[in-house]
Write a protein that holds these residues in place. Structure first.
Motif, PDB file in Angstrom:
ATOM      1  N   ASP A 119       0.811  -1.224   0.000  1.00  0.00           N
ATOM      2  CA  ASP A 119       0.000   0.000   0.000  1.00  0.00           C
ATOM      3  C   ASP A 119       0.844   1.275   0.000  1.00  0.00           C
ATOM      4  O   ASP A 119       0.347   2.350  -0.345  1.00  0.00           O
ATOM      5  CB  ASP A 119      -0.929   0.025   1.216  1.00  0.00           C
ATOM      6  CG  ASP A 119      -1.824  -1.194   1.290  1.00  0.00           C
ATOM      7  OD1 ASP A 119      -2.099  -1.791   0.233  1.00  0.00           O
ATOM      8  OD2 ASP A 119      -2.239  -1.560   2.405  1.00  0.00           O
ATOM      9  N   ASP A 131       1.673   3.097   2.428  1.00  0.00           N
ATOM     10  CA  ASP A 131       0.933   4.079   3.218  1.00  0.00           C
ATOM     11  C   ASP A 131       1.556   4.374   4.581  1.00  0.00           C
ATOM     12  O   ASP A 131       0.909   4.974   5.437  1.00  0.00           O
ATOM     13  CB  ASP A 131      -0.512   3.622   3.409  1.00  0.00           C
ATOM     14  CG  ASP A 131      -0.627   2.286   4.151  1.00  0.00           C
ATOM     15  OD1 ASP A 131       0.411   1.615   4.329  1.00  0.00           O
ATOM     16  OD2 ASP A 131      -1.745   1.913   4.531  1.00  0.00           O
ATOM     17  N   PHE A 186       5.891  -2.375  -2.509  1.00  0.00           N
ATOM     18  CA  PHE A 186       5.137  -1.405  -3.312  1.00  0.00           C
ATOM     19  C   PHE A 186       5.581  -1.422  -4.773  1.00  0.00           C
ATOM     20  O   PHE A 186       4.747  -1.488  -5.691  1.00  0.00           O
ATOM     21  CB  PHE A 186       5.294  -0.008  -2.716  1.00  0.00           C
ATOM     22  CG  PHE A 186       4.665   1.083  -3.544  1.00  0.00           C
ATOM     23  CD1 PHE A 186       3.298   1.133  -3.724  1.00  0.00           C
ATOM     24  CD2 PHE A 186       5.448   2.064  -4.146  1.00  0.00           C
ATOM     25  CE1 PHE A 186       2.706   2.142  -4.487  1.00  0.00           C
ATOM     26  CE2 PHE A 186       4.878   3.065  -4.908  1.00  0.00           C
ATOM     27  CZ  PHE A 186       3.499   3.106  -5.085  1.00  0.00           C
ATOM     28  N   GLY A 203      -4.901  -1.432  -1.721  1.00  0.00           N
ATOM     29  CA  GLY A 203      -4.328  -0.203  -1.195  1.00  0.00           C
ATOM     30  C   GLY A 203      -5.003   0.293   0.066  1.00  0.00           C
ATOM     31  O   GLY A 203      -4.676   1.364   0.565  1.00  0.00           O
ATOM     32  N   SER A 232      -5.483   4.024   0.919  1.00  0.00           N
ATOM     33  CA  SER A 232      -4.442   4.809   0.254  1.00  0.00           C
ATOM     34  C   SER A 232      -4.529   4.629  -1.255  1.00  0.00           C
ATOM     35  O   SER A 232      -4.802   3.530  -1.743  1.00  0.00           O
ATOM     36  CB  SER A 232      -3.058   4.365   0.751  1.00  0.00           C
ATOM     37  OG  SER A 232      -2.034   4.967  -0.005  1.00  0.00           O
ATOM     38  N   TRP A 270      -1.931   5.299  -3.384  1.00  0.00           N
ATOM     39  CA  TRP A 270      -0.590   5.259  -3.981  1.00  0.00           C
ATOM     40  C   TRP A 270      -0.469   4.224  -5.089  1.00  0.00           C
ATOM     41  O   TRP A 270       0.072   4.507  -6.170  1.00  0.00           O
ATOM     42  CB  TRP A 270       0.455   4.972  -2.898  1.00  0.00           C
ATOM     43  CG  TRP A 270       0.941   6.187  -2.189  1.00  0.00           C
ATOM     44  CD1 TRP A 270       0.523   6.649  -0.973  1.00  0.00           C
ATOM     45  CD2 TRP A 270       1.939   7.120  -2.650  1.00  0.00           C
ATOM     46  NE1 TRP A 270       1.199   7.806  -0.651  1.00  0.00           N
ATOM     47  CE2 TRP A 270       2.078   8.107  -1.651  1.00  0.00           C
ATOM     48  CE3 TRP A 270       2.719   7.205  -3.792  1.00  0.00           C
ATOM     49  CZ2 TRP A 270       2.963   9.173  -1.774  1.00  0.00           C
ATOM     50  CZ3 TRP A 270       3.613   8.263  -3.922  1.00  0.00           C
ATOM     51  CH2 TRP A 270       3.723   9.237  -2.923  1.00  0.00           C
ATOM     52  N   LEU A 271      -0.938   3.022  -4.852  1.00  0.00           N
ATOM     53  CA  LEU A 271      -0.787   1.953  -5.827  1.00  0.00           C
ATOM     54  C   LEU A 271      -1.567   2.256  -7.103  1.00  0.00           C
ATOM     55  O   LEU A 271      -1.045   2.109  -8.219  1.00  0.00           O
ATOM     56  CB  LEU A 271      -1.255   0.627  -5.215  1.00  0.00           C
ATOM     57  CG  LEU A 271      -1.141  -0.637  -6.073  1.00  0.00           C
ATOM     58  CD1 LEU A 271       0.247  -0.787  -6.661  1.00  0.00           C
ATOM     59  CD2 LEU A 271      -1.503  -1.860  -5.242  1.00  0.00           C
ATOM     60  N   ALA A 290      -8.905   2.628  -6.876  1.00  0.00           N
ATOM     61  CA  ALA A 290      -8.326   2.169  -5.615  1.00  0.00           C
ATOM     62  C   ALA A 290      -9.440   1.605  -4.741  1.00  0.00           C
ATOM     63  O   ALA A 290     -10.537   2.170  -4.679  1.00  0.00           O
ATOM     64  CB  ALA A 290      -7.627   3.318  -4.899  1.00  0.00           C
TER      65      ALA A 290
END
Length: 319
Positions: free
Chosen positions: A127, A129, A139, A170, A173, A175-176, A221
């Motif tokens: 994640d 995170d 990640f 994720g 979060s 991000w991915l 996400a």
């Protein structure tokens, strides 16, 4: 310090084995005994300990998952569970502990620190995170796994002239989804950090259709909600032919990338060196291209925001 133990906790992530390898070999290099604790905090309570030597961690750097296994332990969060864990540490004469995992794992690490057990955390979660570190183990591999799926799905989306919604993991979060979407040229990237504007999504899709584009990829996400719900909301505004693919746990597996092997090796070794230097209650995190020790109390419970520049850039490049 004569005996250092390592455990992996929470969700598995590619590169955990590389971190374990670094912990074990750095421990042995410095003349100490290395111990593995199986099944995370559950194994800590049950006393599921095993001595690790150089051969124990041979040929694991390229393997995904964690050979020590991982589990979530509700029992550890109780007073009785922590007392049992502390007793196991005493019985096995553990002088220091390296915890490889995410936010929940670090909460457990802090609990042990408050019981005077020297603990260092190593961030591992797909994640990305964890507050205070630029990267977490797993990640980069997960991004590349998602990218490979996007590339494959785009082929069939082009062939059938369809819109595909791809849901990635994720937690809360983005991000991915953000980095995989940027790398994969997604037309829209939906992340929990930003309110979803379905009218804008439809306008972007229609703009593409008007210029002759017959396929689109939208990254969702999991923190936004189900991709099937996203599909329904889009189709309430426009009658598009949409398919959904949920990548799910495929993102946690697979051979770790070079980046994940390298940062896992750096952080795992650094964690041992911190313990040998008498340090505790820290996380070995990546800041820039360097590994630094960050107090666990400064990162637990804090939200790591997405890179707004990258999010805006993805929107610009998708016009």
């Amino acid at each position: 310090m004569k005996k250092i133990a390592v455990l992996t906790s929470g969700g598995d992530a590619p590169g955990m084995n590389a971190a374990i390898r670094a912990v074990v070999r750095t421990t042995i290099y410095n003349g100490c005994e290395a111990v593995g604790i199986k099944r995370g905090y559950a194994g800590l309570i049950d006393g599921d300990f095993t001595k690790l030597d150089l051969g124990s961690v041979a040929d694991i750097i390229q393997r995904g998952g964690t050979f020590l296994h991982t589990a979530r332990s509700e029992e550890f969060m109780t007073k009785e569970g922590k007392e049992e864990a502390l007793e196991s540490i005493r019985i096995h004469k553990i002088d220091g502990l390296v915890v490889v995992g995410g936010d929940g794992s670090f909460r457990g690490a802090r609990e042990l620190c408050e019981l005077n057990v020297p603990v260092i955390g190593v961030p591992a979660t797909i994640d990305n995170d964890i507050f205070g570190t630029d990267l977490t183990i797993g990640f980069d591999t997960a991004v590349n796994t998602a990218l490979d799926a996007i590339n494959r799905i785009r082929d069939t989306a082009t062939s059938h002239e369809r819109i595909f919604l791809i849901e990635v993991m994720g937690r809360n979060s983005g991000w991915l989804a953000l980095e995989a979407g940027l790398a994969g040229g997604a037309e829209s990237i939906l992340v929990p950090e930003t309110p979803v504007d379905y009218e804008t999504i439809v306008k972007r899709l229609q703009r593409g259709l008007d210029r002759g584009k017959r396929h689109s990829i939208i990254l969702v996400a999991e923190g936004v909600g189900s991709a099937f719900d996203v599909k329904r909301k889009i189709q309430e505004l426009a009658d598009y032919d949409i398919r959904v693919t949920v990548l799910g746990h495929t993102l946690r597996g697979g051979t770790p990338s070079a980046t994940d092997r390298i940062i896992a090796s750096k952080m795992g070794a650094f964690a041992v060196n911190l313990l040998l230097d008498g340090k505790t209650d820290l996380m070995a995190g990546m800041v820039g291209n360097h590994v630094v020790g960050i107090p666990l109390q400064e990162i637990i419970g804090k939200k790591k925001g997405i890179d707004e520049y990258v999010h805006n850039l993805a929107g610009i490049l998708a016009i």
